[in-house]
Design an enzyme around this catalytic site. Structure first.
Site, PDB file in Angstrom:
ATOM      1  N   SER A 182      11.428 -12.384  -4.347  1.00 24.45           N
ATOM      2  CA  SER A 182      12.709 -12.026  -4.952  1.00 24.45           C
ATOM      3  C   SER A 182      13.853 -12.656  -4.165  1.00 24.45           C
ATOM      4  O   SER A 182      13.662 -13.181  -3.065  1.00 24.45           O
ATOM      5  CB  SER A 182      12.885 -10.504  -4.965  1.00 24.45           C
ATOM      6  OG  SER A 182      13.290 -10.037  -3.685  1.00 24.45           O
ATOM      7  N   ASP A 187      -3.715  -8.780   8.477  1.00 25.49           N
ATOM      8  CA  ASP A 187      -2.558  -8.558   9.342  1.00 25.49           C
ATOM      9  C   ASP A 187      -2.558  -7.147   9.915  1.00 25.49           C
ATOM     10  O   ASP A 187      -1.952  -6.897  10.955  1.00 25.49           O
ATOM     11  CB  ASP A 187      -1.253  -8.839   8.591  1.00 25.49           C
ATOM     12  CG  ASP A 187      -1.126  -8.077   7.284  1.00 25.49           C
ATOM     13  OD1 ASP A 187      -2.145  -7.561   6.781  1.00 25.49           O
ATOM     14  OD2 ASP A 187      -0.003  -8.003   6.746  1.00 25.49           O
ATOM     15  N   ARG A 202      -4.718   1.294  -1.153  1.00 23.98           N
ATOM     16  CA  ARG A 202      -4.649  -0.142  -0.908  1.00 23.98           C
ATOM     17  C   ARG A 202      -4.431  -0.955  -2.173  1.00 23.98           C
ATOM     18  O   ARG A 202      -5.117  -0.768  -3.177  1.00 23.98           O
ATOM     19  CB  ARG A 202      -5.944  -0.631  -0.236  1.00 23.98           C
ATOM     20  CG  ARG A 202      -5.859  -2.092   0.198  1.00 23.98           C
ATOM     21  CD  ARG A 202      -7.164  -2.599   0.762  1.00 23.98           C
ATOM     22  NE  ARG A 202      -6.992  -3.932   1.342  1.00 23.98           N
ATOM     23  CZ  ARG A 202      -7.968  -4.799   1.529  1.00 23.98           C
ATOM     24  NH1 ARG A 202      -9.207  -4.474   1.210  1.00 23.98           N
ATOM     25  NH2 ARG A 202      -7.728  -5.990   2.051  1.00 23.98           N
ATOM     26  N   CYS A 240       0.827  -1.199   0.000  1.00 28.27           N
ATOM     27  CA  CYS A 240       0.000   0.000   0.000  1.00 28.27           C
ATOM     28  C   CYS A 240       0.867   1.256   0.000  1.00 28.27           C
ATOM     29  O   CYS A 240       2.094   1.198   0.014  1.00 28.27           O
ATOM     30  CB  CYS A 240      -0.903   0.024   1.233  1.00 28.27           C
ATOM     31  SG  CYS A 240      -1.878  -1.473   1.434  1.00 28.27           S
ATOM     32  N   ASN A 255       1.653  -0.066   5.562  1.00 29.05           N
ATOM     33  CA  ASN A 255       2.181  -0.504   4.277  1.00 29.05           C
ATOM     34  C   ASN A 255       3.091  -1.692   4.532  1.00 29.05           C
ATOM     35  O   ASN A 255       4.077  -1.575   5.270  1.00 29.05           O
ATOM     36  CB  ASN A 255       2.967   0.642   3.616  1.00 29.05           C
ATOM     37  CG  ASN A 255       3.768   0.181   2.406  1.00 29.05           C
ATOM     38  OD1 ASN A 255       3.372  -0.741   1.706  1.00 29.05           O
ATOM     39  ND2 ASN A 255       4.901   0.824   2.170  1.00 29.05           N
ATOM     40  N   GLY A 256       2.765  -2.838   3.943  1.00 30.13           N
ATOM     41  CA  GLY A 256       3.646  -3.989   4.101  1.00 30.13           C
ATOM     42  C   GLY A 256       2.890  -5.259   4.405  1.00 30.13           C
ATOM     43  O   GLY A 256       1.710  -5.405   4.095  1.00 30.13           O
ATOM     44  N   GLU A 257       3.602  -6.206   5.015  1.00 29.79           N
ATOM     45  CA  GLU A 257       3.025  -7.485   5.401  1.00 29.79           C
ATOM     46  C   GLU A 257       3.617  -7.918   6.744  1.00 29.79           C
ATOM     47  O   GLU A 257       4.838  -7.873   6.937  1.00 29.79           O
ATOM     48  CB  GLU A 257       3.344  -8.581   4.369  1.00 29.79           C
ATOM     49  CG  GLU A 257       2.840  -8.316   2.961  1.00 29.79           C
ATOM     50  CD  GLU A 257       1.334  -8.472   2.812  1.00 29.79           C
ATOM     51  OE1 GLU A 257       0.687  -8.948   3.774  1.00 29.79           O
ATOM     52  OE2 GLU A 257       0.806  -8.110   1.743  1.00 29.79           O
TER      53      GLU A 257
END
Length: 641
Positions: A363, A100, A50, A2, A75-77
């Site tokens: 990655s 999350d 989002r 996000c 923003n993120g996981e």
């Protein structure tokens, strides 16, 4: 994945204009094209864009706790959120979503500022607790996700996922920071916590900032650091088994998604190891993508195909023309501040390709820094052995003189470049490593900068970035020290910045299993001989992957993800480079010595020297000035140093 943005009044309860917040949020719509959300209350304005990955139906932001007293934009996981939910539920919290994000607000309620220590993942978030009258910013340990902020003259604090968010605010001081310019021309990026503008900062990785309403703004404080203990005495066999299992766990956590998922596959060790591990976990063929180049000197696609064939992946390849240089202005707009890694071009293209087929891609970033993969590490260790044989009081004058007198040989392999080696031997360990990674070294920057600008620097040298981190490294081991420096500087300022902007430009989430912080901590406990053995870098990693990957993928020379700059600047970009170097935009800044700019262009285009890296660095700085419209203003763009 996000974009976040917002304003917090540190002094009072001013009302923020909705139009301003919308403008700050809209400028980063590429980060989150699916939805936009806002929250306003006296003294607070939060905004969010989002990209839906997990809990698509109910994970909207800003998100609140049960009574609405705590609000977060994120923003993120958080990869371990499923483990934290039962623990928080047992503490009395009620969850209304499966996202999350909701874990963050409840973790804050239970653990306060220490909540970040419980999160495993990549994240940047802002949180407001009305009951505690506390505003809280945090950034993940490895700096995968960005966080920019600025304290404005009216006492408001602005924050955002990209610098362009802050640039929408009329109160932001956009005076260029001379120290940031020095850092950029040494490193190719502006190192944390500085930005190119005096009025804005980056929150350092592994740091948080808690502000109590109405109280003075404290300095950000660290909540995590990696410690290179080197005291784990595992045998090679046990270490390979544990590394394989830790990588499997890290990859498994990063495969949780409700959208199409895949991986980058360059044909190098790191991405190949991630794909092989994914294939062992997934019940379906893994989606992989590669960029090939029509110039064989830069093309690794055959090695990527080996891995794709072995694991029967859904593999997609696109060939990029070797003259793919039309992204220069696009990149300048994307990165907001000067950024000089030319591999941003193929990275942009591989993200563009991946987004056609998946929304999340894994990655191999972080493998070189954590496993000991860069060739410069081996050179540094060799030079350290030579440095240890003579005291600094002898090395500095003797090798310093030889370094000045010996002719430069850019054309030769580094091991034969005696001038560079002599210069390194005349320095201490930190100076020497800084010297080895600098794009324009100290003597070149002295010639590049105008006398007026050198006065503004007041003696500041970008090596101070490395010295500041070296003081906290807690090790004098030759390899561990430079790994620590790279984790704090190059990995964050270059690699993570490149991947975040390139992926978010295409609304693609990239996940990084080789930067899982428990894995990073474990690798930092291993002795040097498991990482580099003789001339073999990533020794343990390669041994662990031998049952899973072809020998030619593991043990071929490292190629890198590069583009043919030297040829471009003598061919199709010849006129553009000359025009940019000697035109009005750079001249208007007063930063540069025009005679030296002329020398760089003439010497490179005549074939006398390879100045492709310095010229690219200048070209991207010129593009930044034009994009931000700073280089054409009649007023000075520099503040006092």
């Amino acid at each position: 994945m996000c974009g976040i943005a917002g304003l917090f009044d540190t002094r009072g309860k001013q009302t923020f204009a909705r139009e301003l917040i919308q403008r700050m949020n809209d400028i980063q719509q590429h980060r989150g094209p699916d939805e936009g959300g806002y929250h306003f209350e006296p003294g607070i304005a939060f905004a969010h864009r989002r990209l839906s990955i997990i809990d698509i139906s109910t994970g909207q932001q800003p998100l609140f706790n049960e009574d609405g007293s705590v609000v977060v934009v994120f923003n993120g996981e958080i990869y371990n959120y499923q483990e934290l939910i039962p623990e928080l539920t047992a503490l009395g919290h009620r969850f209304h979503t499966r996202s999350d994000t909701e874990v963050i607000v409840h973790a804050w309620e239970s653990w306060g500022e220490d909540c970040v220590k419980r999160f495993r993942g990549m994240f940047a978030f802002a949180l407001w607790d009305r009951n505690r009258q506390t505003f809280f910013l945090a950034r993940d340990r490895m700096g995968v996700k960005p966080m920019y902020y600025a304290v404005l003259p009216d006492g408001a604090l602005a924050f955002g996922s990209e610098l362009k968010v802050l640039m929408q605010h009329p109160g932001l001081d956009k005076t260029i920071d001379p120290l940031a310019v020095e850092e950029y021309f040494a490193l190719g990026y502006v190192a944390e916590p500085r930005t190119i503008f005096k009025g804005a900062r980056k929150l350092d990785p592994g740091f948080s900032l808690a502000i109590r309403h109405g109280q003075p703004i404290p300095a950000p404080k660290p909540y995590w650091d990696v410690r290179f203990t080197l005291d784990n005495r595992l045998s090679l066999q046990d270490a390979t088994a544990e590394l394989t299992e830790r990588l499997r766990e890290s990859v498994r956590l990063r495969m949780i998604a409700e959208v199409p998922l895949g991986a980058f596959l360059s044909g190098g060790v790191d991405s190949s190891a991630v794909v092989a591990t994914m294939a062992g976990i997934s019940g379906e063929p893994v989606n992989t993508c590669s960029i090939g180049f029509d110039d064989p000197a830069f093309n690794e696609s055959a090695f990527a195909q080996m891995v794709a064939d072995r694991y029967h992946t859904n593999h997609r390849v696109e060939t990029v023309q070797s003259d793919d240089f039309d992204l220069i202005d696009t990149l300048a707009a994307l990165y907001d501040e000067p950024y000089a890694d030319s591999s941003a071009i193929p990275t942009y293209r591989v993200c563009q390709l991946a987004r056609k087929h998946v929304t999340v891609a894994l990655s191999g970033d972080g493998g070189d820094e954590n496993m000991g993969g860069y060739r410069r590490y081996r050179f540094h260790m060799m030079e350290e052995r030579m440095r240890s044989g003579l005291p600094y009081s002898v090395r500095k004058p003797v090798f310093g003189l030889l370094g000045r007198l010996y002719p430069k040989a850019d054309w030769a392999p580094r091991v034969f470049r005696a001038k560079t080696t002599f210069q390194s031997l005349a320095r201490d360990s930190v100076q020497a490593y800084f010297h080895s990674v600098s794009i324009l070294r100290d003597d070149m920057r002295r010639q590049l900068f105008s006398p007026t600008f050198r006065n503004q620097l007041a003696g500041y040298n970008a090596v101070e970035v490395f010295r500041r981190h070296a003081e906290n490294a807690g090790t004098d081991d030759a390899l561990a020290l430079v790994q620590y420096l790279d984790i704090k500087t190059y990995l964050v300022g270059d690699i993570n910045t490149k991947v975040d902007r390139a992926s978010m430009a295409h609304s693609l989430e990239v996940r990084e299993p080789l930067m899982d912080h428990p894995l990073v901590e474990w690798l930092a406990s291993l002795p040097t001989h498991l990482k580099i053995k003789g001339q073999e870098g990533k020794y343990l990693f390669k041994k662990a992957m031998e049952p899973m990957l072809p020998h030619d993928v593991l043990y071929r020379p490292k190629m890198g993800f590069s583009v043919p700059l030297a040829r471009w600047f003598r061919g199709p970009l010849k006129d553009r480079v000359r025009s940019a170097m000697l035109g009005d935009t750079l001249a208007s800044t007063g930063l540069f010595n025009r005679k030296y700019l002329q020398h760089l262009v003439d010497a490179h285009q005549s074939g006398a020297r390879d100045y492709s890296s310095p010229l690219w660095t200048l070209l991207m700085f010129e593009a930044f000035l034009r994009n931000s419209k700073l280089g054409v203003e009649p007023a000075p763009i520099l503040g006092a140093a």
